[in-house]
Design a protein around this motif. Structure first.
Motif, PDB file in Angstrom:
ATOM      1  N   THR A  96       0.874  -1.175   0.000  1.00 45.50           N
ATOM      2  CA  THR A  96       0.000   0.000   0.000  1.00 45.50           C
ATOM      3  C   THR A  96       0.907   1.220   0.000  1.00 45.50           C
ATOM      4  O   THR A  96       1.829   1.308   0.817  1.00 45.50           O
ATOM      5  N   ILE A  97       0.648   2.146  -0.938  1.00 48.10           N
ATOM      6  CA  ILE A  97       1.488   3.352  -0.997  1.00 48.10           C
ATOM      7  C   ILE A  97       0.610   4.599  -1.019  1.00 48.10           C
ATOM      8  O   ILE A  97      -0.505   4.573  -1.546  1.00 48.10           O
ATOM      9  N   GLY A  98       1.124   5.690  -0.443  1.00 48.11           N
ATOM     10  CA  GLY A  98       0.386   6.945  -0.500  1.00 48.11           C
ATOM     11  C   GLY A  98       1.265   8.103  -0.057  1.00 48.11           C
ATOM     12  O   GLY A  98       2.260   7.918   0.646  1.00 48.11           O
ATOM     13  N   THR A  99       0.898   9.293  -0.519  1.00 46.60           N
ATOM     14  CA  THR A  99       1.556  10.515  -0.032  1.00 46.60           C
ATOM     15  C   THR A  99       0.772  10.971   1.191  1.00 46.60           C
ATOM     16  O   THR A  99      -0.465  10.997   1.168  1.00 46.60           O
ATOM     17  N   VAL A 100       1.499  11.344   2.232  1.00 45.53           N
ATOM     18  CA  VAL A 100       0.832  11.602   3.510  1.00 45.53           C
ATOM     19  C   VAL A 100       0.005  12.881   3.544  1.00 45.53           C
ATOM     20  O   VAL A 100       0.201  13.789   2.733  1.00 45.53           O
ATOM     21  N   VAL A 101      -0.881  12.915   4.496  1.00 44.73           N
ATOM     22  CA  VAL A 101      -1.823  14.023   4.669  1.00 44.73           C
ATOM     23  C   VAL A 101      -1.137  15.400   4.637  1.00 44.73           C
ATOM     24  O   VAL A 101      -0.072  15.586   5.219  1.00 44.73           O
ATOM     25  N   GLY A 102      -1.747  16.335   3.901  1.00 50.44           N
ATOM     26  CA  GLY A 102      -1.214  17.682   3.789  1.00 50.44           C
ATOM     27  C   GLY A 102      -0.341  17.874   2.564  1.00 50.44           C
ATOM     28  O   GLY A 102       0.032  18.996   2.221  1.00 50.44           O
ATOM     29  N   ASP A 103      -0.003  16.767   1.905  1.00 51.95           N
ATOM     30  CA  ASP A 103       0.968  16.817   0.815  1.00 51.95           C
ATOM     31  C   ASP A 103       0.349  16.270  -0.479  1.00 51.95           C
ATOM     32  O   ASP A 103      -0.224  15.177  -0.470  1.00 51.95           O
ATOM     33  N   ILE A 104       0.466  17.053  -1.553  1.00 56.42           N
ATOM     34  CA  ILE A 104      -0.133  16.594  -2.820  1.00 56.42           C
ATOM     35  C   ILE A 104       0.919  16.206  -3.863  1.00 56.42           C
ATOM     36  O   ILE A 104       0.593  15.934  -5.008  1.00 56.42           O
ATOM     37  N   HIS A 105       2.199  16.207  -3.487  1.00 58.27           N
ATOM     38  CA  HIS A 105       3.240  15.816  -4.446  1.00 58.27           C
ATOM     39  C   HIS A 105       3.125  14.313  -4.734  1.00 58.27           C
ATOM     40  O   HIS A 105       3.136  13.519  -3.799  1.00 58.27           O
ATOM     41  N   ASP A 106       3.039  13.965  -6.008  1.00 60.34           N
ATOM     42  CA  ASP A 106       2.897  12.532  -6.284  1.00 60.34           C
ATOM     43  C   ASP A 106       3.788  11.999  -7.405  1.00 60.34           C
ATOM     44  O   ASP A 106       3.702  10.832  -7.760  1.00 60.34           O
ATOM     45  N   ILE A 107       4.638  12.853  -7.959  1.00 58.00           N
ATOM     46  CA  ILE A 107       5.449  12.393  -9.098  1.00 58.00           C
ATOM     47  C   ILE A 107       6.404  11.269  -8.644  1.00 58.00           C
ATOM     48  O   ILE A 107       6.460  10.204  -9.247  1.00 58.00           O
ATOM     49  N   GLY A 108       7.130  11.526  -7.556  1.00 58.53           N
ATOM     50  CA  GLY A 108       8.079  10.531  -7.049  1.00 58.53           C
ATOM     51  C   GLY A 108       7.367   9.275  -6.579  1.00 58.53           C
ATOM     52  O   GLY A 108       7.796   8.155  -6.872  1.00 58.53           O
ATOM     53  N   LYS A 109       6.264   9.466  -5.866  1.00 62.56           N
ATOM     54  CA  LYS A 109       5.489   8.309  -5.378  1.00 62.56           C
ATOM     55  C   LYS A 109       5.043   7.431  -6.548  1.00 62.56           C
ATOM     56  O   LYS A 109       5.117   6.209  -6.487  1.00 62.56           O
ATOM     57  N   ASN A 110       4.589   8.087  -7.628  1.00 66.25           N
ATOM     58  CA  ASN A 110       4.120   7.317  -8.786  1.00 66.25           C
ATOM     59  C   ASN A 110       5.253   6.523  -9.429  1.00 66.25           C
ATOM     60  O   ASN A 110       5.051   5.399  -9.887  1.00 66.25           O
ATOM     61  N   ILE A 111       6.445   7.112  -9.433  1.00 64.81           N
ATOM     62  CA  ILE A 111       7.598   6.394 -10.008  1.00 64.81           C
ATOM     63  C   ILE A 111       7.930   5.187  -9.129  1.00 64.81           C
ATOM     64  O   ILE A 111       8.168   4.085  -9.615  1.00 64.81           O
ATOM     65  N   VAL A 112       7.913   5.411  -7.808  1.00 62.85           N
ATOM     66  CA  VAL A 112       8.186   4.300  -6.878  1.00 62.85           C
ATOM     67  C   VAL A 112       7.150   3.192  -7.092  1.00 62.85           C
ATOM     68  O   VAL A 112       7.495   2.008  -7.197  1.00 62.85           O
ATOM     69  N   GLY A 192      10.567   5.497  13.428  1.00 65.44           N
ATOM     70  CA  GLY A 192      10.192   4.100  13.675  1.00 65.44           C
ATOM     71  C   GLY A 192       9.860   3.329  12.411  1.00 65.44           C
ATOM     72  O   GLY A 192       9.196   2.283  12.459  1.00 65.44           O
ATOM     73  N   ALA A 193      10.332   3.813  11.246  1.00 59.82           N
ATOM     74  CA  ALA A 193      10.077   3.085   9.991  1.00 59.82           C
ATOM     75  C   ALA A 193      11.013   1.880   9.888  1.00 59.82           C
ATOM     76  O   ALA A 193      12.085   1.868  10.486  1.00 59.82           O
ATOM     77  N   ASP A 194      10.611   0.883   9.107  1.00 61.51           N
ATOM     78  CA  ASP A 194      11.463  -0.296   8.909  1.00 61.51           C
ATOM     79  C   ASP A 194      12.480  -0.077   7.796  1.00 61.51           C
ATOM     80  O   ASP A 194      13.389  -0.893   7.631  1.00 61.51           O
ATOM     81  N   GLY A 195      12.288   0.980   7.019  1.00 67.28           N
ATOM     82  CA  GLY A 195      13.251   1.223   5.952  1.00 67.28           C
ATOM     83  C   GLY A 195      13.032   2.561   5.291  1.00 67.28           C
ATOM     84  O   GLY A 195      11.960   3.167   5.381  1.00 67.28           O
ATOM     85  N   TYR A 196      14.113   3.018   4.631  1.00 64.43           N
ATOM     86  CA  TYR A 196      14.094   4.282   3.890  1.00 64.43           C
ATOM     87  C   TYR A 196      14.833   4.062   2.581  1.00 64.43           C
ATOM     88  O   TYR A 196      15.791   3.285   2.534  1.00 64.43           O
ATOM     89  N   ALA A 197      14.364   4.708   1.526  1.00 60.59           N
ATOM     90  CA  ALA A 197      15.101   4.644   0.258  1.00 60.59           C
ATOM     91  C   ALA A 197      15.112   6.026  -0.385  1.00 60.59           C
ATOM     92  O   ALA A 197      14.100   6.713  -0.391  1.00 60.59           O
ATOM     93  N   PRO A 198      16.269   6.421  -0.930  1.00 61.10           N
ATOM     94  CA  PRO A 198      16.380   7.757  -1.528  1.00 61.10           C
ATOM     95  C   PRO A 198      15.794   7.852  -2.935  1.00 61.10           C
ATOM     96  O   PRO A 198      15.541   8.955  -3.423  1.00 61.10           O
ATOM     97  N   ASP A 199      15.627   6.707  -3.604  1.00 57.12           N
ATOM     98  CA  ASP A 199      15.035   6.764  -4.953  1.00 57.12           C
ATOM     99  C   ASP A 199      14.280   5.469  -5.256  1.00 57.12           C
ATOM    100  O   ASP A 199      14.277   4.521  -4.463  1.00 57.12           O
ATOM    101  N   ALA A 200      13.675   5.456  -6.447  1.00 55.89           N
ATOM    102  CA  ALA A 200      12.779   4.355  -6.788  1.00 55.89           C
ATOM    103  C   ALA A 200      13.509   3.020  -6.933  1.00 55.89           C
ATOM    104  O   ALA A 200      12.963   1.967  -6.572  1.00 55.89           O
ATOM    105  N   LEU A 201      14.725   3.080  -7.430  1.00 50.97           N
ATOM    106  CA  LEU A 201      15.462   1.836  -7.627  1.00 50.97           C
ATOM    107  C   LEU A 201      15.835   1.205  -6.286  1.00 50.97           C
ATOM    108  O   LEU A 201      15.696  -0.001  -6.088  1.00 50.97           O
ATOM    109  N   VAL A 202      16.302   2.040  -5.365  1.00 52.23           N
ATOM    110  CA  VAL A 202      16.651   1.532  -4.032  1.00 52.23           C
ATOM    111  C   VAL A 202      15.372   1.069  -3.312  1.00 52.23           C
ATOM    112  O   VAL A 202      15.382   0.076  -2.580  1.00 52.23           O
TER     113      VAL A 202
END
Ligand code: B12
Length: 217
Positions: A96-112, A192-202
């Motif tokens: 499940t993926i989403g951009t968090v509340v208050g934020d409408i940026h979705d270009i990066g999320k869509n690539i991920v 408290g996240a289980d992981g972070y990635a700087p870009d879509a490939l990672v």
């Protein structure tokens, strides 16, 4: 890289910087017709262009109307490229993926999301401006293995912390990963996240690793 390939990727990048959707579509079609890889076009063409748009915006050379035109050019090209990103079978899992509340940026999320789908994940995209309730409903309904949160603004990234703790408190067992320009590994650990990635490939690699760990557990 052949000269023609290099030139087309460069032109695609420029079409995003110029905010020329018509050109972005034309170049994407030309590049696909000569078998240039869709993922390479996204990374080296579209994302490179958008990065430059970000710099121009930061330096006040571009304002929101220009940025919106660039986002539109990127979006139109993505419509062509997304179905062509090669699907490497092998991984199964629900994200499940989403951009968090208050934020409408979705270009990066869509690539991920596209990159995760391309390796076999079933991606449930909740869109933008999604609060704890939206994620909780998806956890209940879609039973994701991984929940992925995106945020592009310092003002909204704090909302990730609330969403992560809310999900945990509700007993959510899914792994939670986060990403977006203002974030880094340190903040991800603090939230408290289980992981972070700087870009879509990672992000793709991270999600695959989390699934492997899960199947071994
Ligand atoms: C395009 C853009 C817009 C577009 C968005 C269009 C859209 N559909 O997304 C529009 C014009 C609508 C917009 C609006 C605003 N924007 Co804006 N925008 C940008 C810009 C120029 C580019 C962002 C982008 O798309 N980058 C390209 C993508 C590919 O990169 P990315 O998002 O970082 O994603 C990659 C990684 O971060 C990662 N990733 C992303 N998500 C996730 C999730 C997971 C789980 C993982 C693992 C990885 C991951 O992978 C992605 C792909 O590799 C940035 C500047 C910049 N340099 O980033 C500003 C920027 C993000 N915006 C900014 C601001 C302030 C705004 C506005 C408030 C402006 C205003 N005054 O109205 C509004 C926000 C309204 C709102 N409530 O959200 C600021 C945020 C400042 C801050 N640090 O808080 C920035 C940084 C510009 C600046 N320098 O001031 N914006």
């Amino acid at each position: 890289m052949t000269r023609i390939k290099e030139a087309l990727i460069d032109e695609l990048s420029k079409s995003v910087i110029e905010g020329n959707a018509e050109k972005a579509v034309k170049i994407s079609q030309e590049a696909i017709a000569i078998n240039i890889d869709a993922y390479e076009l996204m990374q080296a063409g579209l994302m490179k262009g958008m990065k430059e748009v970000g710099n121009l915006f930061k330096n006040k050379e571009y304002y929101l109307p220009e940025v919106l035109m660039s986002a539109e050019a990127m979006h139109e090209s993505m419509k062509i490229l997304k179905p062509l990103v090669k699907k490497n079978a092998g991984i199964s899992g629900v994200i499940t993926i989403g951009t968090v509340v208050g934020d409408i940026h979705d270009i990066g999320k869509n690539i991920v999301a596209t990159m995760l789908e391309s390796v076999g994940f079933n991606v449930i995209d909740l869109g933008t401006d999604v609060g704890l309730q939206g994620f909780l409903e998806s956890v209940k309904r879609d039973k994701p293995d991984i929940v992925a949160l995106s945020s592009l603004m310092t003002a909204t990234m704090e909302n990730m912390k609330t969403i992560i703790s809310g999900l945990r408190e509700a007993g959510c067992k899914a792994k939670i990963i986060i990403g977006g320009a203002p974030l880094n590994q340190e903040i991800a650990s603090e939230y408290g996240a289980d992981g972070y990635a700087p870009d879509a490939l990672v992000a793709q690699r991270l999600a695959a690793e989390l699934m492997q760990k899960k199947s071994r557990a």
